[in-house]
Design a protein around this motif. Sequence first.
Motif, PDB file in Angstrom:
ATOM      1  N   ALA A 173       0.825  -1.205   0.000  1.00 11.75           N
ATOM      2  CA  ALA A 173       0.000   0.000   0.000  1.00 11.75           C
ATOM      3  C   ALA A 173       0.860   1.255   0.000  1.00 11.75           C
ATOM      4  N   ASN A 174       0.373   2.237  -0.721  1.00 10.49           N
ATOM      5  CA  ASN A 174       1.033   3.538  -0.811  1.00 10.49           C
ATOM      6  C   ASN A 174       2.468   3.386  -1.298  1.00 10.49           C
ATOM      7  N   LEU A 175       2.584   2.845  -2.485  1.00  4.91           N
ATOM      8  CA  LEU A 175       3.878   2.741  -3.175  1.00  4.91           C
ATOM      9  C   LEU A 175       3.755   3.586  -4.437  1.00  4.91           C
ATOM     10  N   PRO A 176       3.876   4.897  -4.320  1.00  4.73           N
ATOM     11  CA  PRO A 176       3.500   5.798  -5.408  1.00  4.73           C
ATOM     12  C   PRO A 176       4.392   5.750  -6.633  1.00  4.73           C
ATOM     13  N   SER A 177       5.585   5.134  -6.530  1.00  4.46           N
ATOM     14  CA  SER A 177       6.489   5.058  -7.688  1.00  4.46           C
ATOM     15  C   SER A 177       6.547   3.658  -8.304  1.00  4.46           C
ATOM     16  N   LEU A 178       5.824   2.713  -7.747  1.00  9.47           N
ATOM     17  CA  LEU A 178       5.898   1.335  -8.230  1.00  9.47           C
ATOM     18  C   LEU A 178       5.361   1.237  -9.652  1.00  9.47           C
ATOM     19  N   LYS A 179       6.196   0.724 -10.560  1.00 13.61           N
ATOM     20  CA  LYS A 179       5.801   0.603 -11.962  1.00 13.61           C
ATOM     21  C   LYS A 179       5.604  -0.833 -12.407  1.00 13.61           C
ATOM     22  N   ARG A 180       6.239  -1.768 -11.728  1.00 15.32           N
ATOM     23  CA  ARG A 180       6.193  -3.147 -12.218  1.00 15.32           C
ATOM     24  C   ARG A 180       6.139  -4.145 -11.069  1.00 15.32           C
ATOM     25  N   ILE A 181       5.325  -5.157 -11.255  1.00 14.66           N
ATOM     26  CA  ILE A 181       5.338  -6.341 -10.403  1.00 14.66           C
ATOM     27  C   ILE A 181       5.967  -7.449 -11.228  1.00 14.66           C
ATOM     28  N   GLY A 182       7.064  -8.001 -10.766  1.00 19.75           N
ATOM     29  CA  GLY A 182       7.835  -8.956 -11.552  1.00 19.75           C
ATOM     30  C   GLY A 182       7.167 -10.316 -11.699  1.00 19.75           C
ATOM     31  N   PHE A 197      -3.528  -4.866  -2.799  1.00 22.69           N
ATOM     32  CA  PHE A 197      -2.654  -3.964  -3.537  1.00 22.69           C
ATOM     33  C   PHE A 197      -3.429  -2.665  -3.731  1.00 22.69           C
ATOM     34  N   GLU A 198      -3.002  -1.598  -3.124  1.00 22.82           N
ATOM     35  CA  GLU A 198      -3.711  -0.328  -3.280  1.00 22.82           C
ATOM     36  C   GLU A 198      -2.736   0.833  -3.143  1.00 22.82           C
ATOM     37  N   GLY A 199      -3.144   1.965  -3.696  1.00 26.75           N
ATOM     38  CA  GLY A 199      -2.255   3.118  -3.683  1.00 26.75           C
ATOM     39  C   GLY A 199      -1.046   2.920  -4.556  1.00 26.75           C
ATOM     40  N   LEU A 200      -1.274   2.382  -5.774  1.00 28.30           N
ATOM     41  CA  LEU A 200      -0.191   2.139  -6.736  1.00 28.30           C
ATOM     42  C   LEU A 200      -0.488   2.915  -8.013  1.00 28.30           C
ATOM     43  N   PRO A 201      -0.430   4.226  -7.983  1.00 25.94           N
ATOM     44  CA  PRO A 201      -0.895   5.024  -9.126  1.00 25.94           C
ATOM     45  C   PRO A 201      -0.030   4.917 -10.364  1.00 25.94           C
ATOM     46  N   GLU A 202       1.234   4.454 -10.238  1.00 26.49           N
ATOM     47  CA  GLU A 202       2.132   4.371 -11.390  1.00 26.49           C
ATOM     48  C   GLU A 202       2.315   2.945 -11.906  1.00 26.49           C
ATOM     49  N   LEU A 203       1.646   1.977 -11.334  1.00 26.16           N
ATOM     50  CA  LEU A 203       1.812   0.585 -11.760  1.00 26.16           C
ATOM     51  C   LEU A 203       1.391   0.422 -13.217  1.00 26.16           C
ATOM     52  N   GLU A 204       2.318  -0.119 -14.037  1.00 23.13           N
ATOM     53  CA  GLU A 204       2.066  -0.257 -15.477  1.00 23.13           C
ATOM     54  C   GLU A 204       1.945  -1.704 -15.934  1.00 23.13           C
ATOM     55  N   GLU A 224      -8.676   0.236  -9.672  1.00 28.30           N
ATOM     56  CA  GLU A 224      -8.152   1.598  -9.502  1.00 28.30           C
ATOM     57  C   GLU A 224      -6.635   1.661  -9.645  1.00 28.30           C
ATOM     58  N   PHE A 225      -6.127   1.048 -10.716  1.00 33.50           N
ATOM     59  CA  PHE A 225      -4.742   1.203 -11.118  1.00 33.50           C
ATOM     60  C   PHE A 225      -4.754   1.989 -12.426  1.00 33.50           C
ATOM     61  N   PRO A 226      -4.632   3.309 -12.367  1.00 32.89           N
ATOM     62  CA  PRO A 226      -4.900   4.133 -13.553  1.00 32.89           C
ATOM     63  C   PRO A 226      -3.943   3.936 -14.711  1.00 32.89           C
ATOM     64  N   LYS A 227      -2.712   3.383 -14.463  1.00 27.73           N
ATOM     65  CA  LYS A 227      -1.734   3.235 -15.546  1.00 27.73           C
ATOM     66  C   LYS A 227      -1.430   1.779 -15.885  1.00 27.73           C
ATOM     67  N   ILE A 246     -12.717  -9.517  -9.305  1.00 27.60           N
ATOM     68  CA  ILE A 246     -13.255  -8.228  -9.744  1.00 27.60           C
ATOM     69  C   ILE A 246     -12.149  -7.440 -10.439  1.00 27.60           C
ATOM     70  N   PHE A 247     -12.431  -7.012 -11.652  1.00 29.79           N
ATOM     71  CA  PHE A 247     -11.538  -6.143 -12.418  1.00 29.79           C
ATOM     72  C   PHE A 247     -12.315  -4.854 -12.658  1.00 29.79           C
ATOM     73  N   GLU A 248     -11.873  -3.770 -12.063  1.00 28.70           N
ATOM     74  CA  GLU A 248     -12.710  -2.573 -12.050  1.00 28.70           C
ATOM     75  C   GLU A 248     -11.852  -1.311 -12.086  1.00 28.70           C
ATOM     76  N   SER A 249     -12.285  -0.344 -12.858  1.00 24.26           N
ATOM     77  CA  SER A 249     -11.627   0.966 -12.929  1.00 24.26           C
ATOM     78  C   SER A 249     -10.157   0.821 -13.279  1.00 24.26           C
ATOM     79  N   LEU A 250      -9.910   0.223 -14.435  1.00 23.59           N
ATOM     80  CA  LEU A 250      -8.557   0.052 -14.972  1.00 23.59           C
ATOM     81  C   LEU A 250      -8.523   0.738 -16.336  1.00 23.59           C
ATOM     82  N   PRO A 251      -8.449   2.059 -16.362  1.00 18.68           N
ATOM     83  CA  PRO A 251      -8.665   2.802 -17.602  1.00 18.68           C
ATOM     84  C   PRO A 251      -7.596   2.599 -18.663  1.00 18.68           C
TER      85      PRO A 251
END
Length: 421
Positions: A173-182, A197-204, A224-227, A246-251
């Motif tokens: 939670a609250n990992l604002p720079s996380l881009k990848r889960i290996g 898994f929450e608060g991961l706004p940069e996860l790609e 709610e993983f916007p990226k 549930i897969f939700e709000s994954l724009p």
Amino acid sequence: SSSSLCNPQLRDPLTIALSYTPNPQPWLHSCRFFLDLWDHAVYLEGSLPCPYITFSDTPAEGGVTPLLKQRRSAPISINGAHHVKVPCSIHVVNLPGVTGSSLEGKAAPYDGFAAGSGAQRIIVENLPKVSWLPVMQHCAFLTHVSLKDLPEMQELRTDLLLSSTTLNTFEAANLPSLKRIGNRVLHKCTALKQATFEGLPELETVGTHWLASCSTLERIRVREFPKLTSLGEGAFRECRSLQEAIFESLPALTEIGMGCLCTAHKLTVLRMVGLPQLRTIRDHFLGKCSSLRQVAFENLPSLVTVGSGWLLGCSKLQKIHLRNLPELELLGHDFLGKSTGLKEAKFEQLPKLQVVGVRWMASCKKITTLSFKDMPVLADIGECFLEGCTSVQVLTVDNCHSTVAAATAPHLVQAKGSETM
């Protein structure tokens, strides 16, 4: 208390705690120390510097003191007391000087807590300069892991917690720079019941086999993983106790990898909402989900391709509604094949659907209601379409290519109520 650290008869779980000190020792800034701490499960309690800990080994390269690096099997000495690896709780919190990048490109990844470690709980919080953590895997006693407030963390590394078969809960939670889960993160964690898994706004991206073969996991919510652009191959595969996904709000999500949610035998609830960019679902999505009873795929405006084996062998599936998918062009082979409990199927508002592979709804012996509407360009239907479907009672074909009417014609005879337009 500090005195408890020197008790060789101690049986209760220990707490290993590193916390902020106003004047930290130089080694507290060292990634080397941080990694060695994880590697050897040193028993520390209270604020550092701790008078009960003695670092007496020869300084390693760069002047950093290693912790019993050459005596891995020896007991750790704390003021003369000898300790074996007993069950313990490890808290690494509020260390503004510790970094996790100084070894990048200079050394092989550490194996953190190996199978012999007694660590039961690991809490890592508020390390503002740590960009990665050592890999933990095959942890034999670990039950809980929490990773919070790590603003520079960019990746959960490949094989993190792989085959940690006692792990029960995990939180990131609250990992604002996380881009990848290996790849293989939380793979084969057979006791895992809750993963957050929450608060991961940069996860790609998410690598292969994320949370796969977690045989006691009951619920998954990816939201709610916007990226986030893709889920890797085998995500959630063989999660045999999974009941809800549930897969939700994954724009930004464009692709779901091969085998996602395959062989989730107890899955009964599936929700896919707010996926405006999803274009591709690879092979065997939801294959052999033998408890799934009802599925609705609607309002996926960018979906173009669904691979083979989608919903293959879902023996308790009774209803499927596929509608309002304006870009869908291809459904692979064995779509709904051997879904022997299927009773109702409706395919509507699929204006660009051109190809459906072989064995579409083959061996669906209980299906009674079929509806095909607004599929004007579906000209290629593979062999064995509706083969063995002998119970059709209501058949509707409306605004469809002539191929659809021709392919369904044999079932008009048995249908009690039918409509072809």
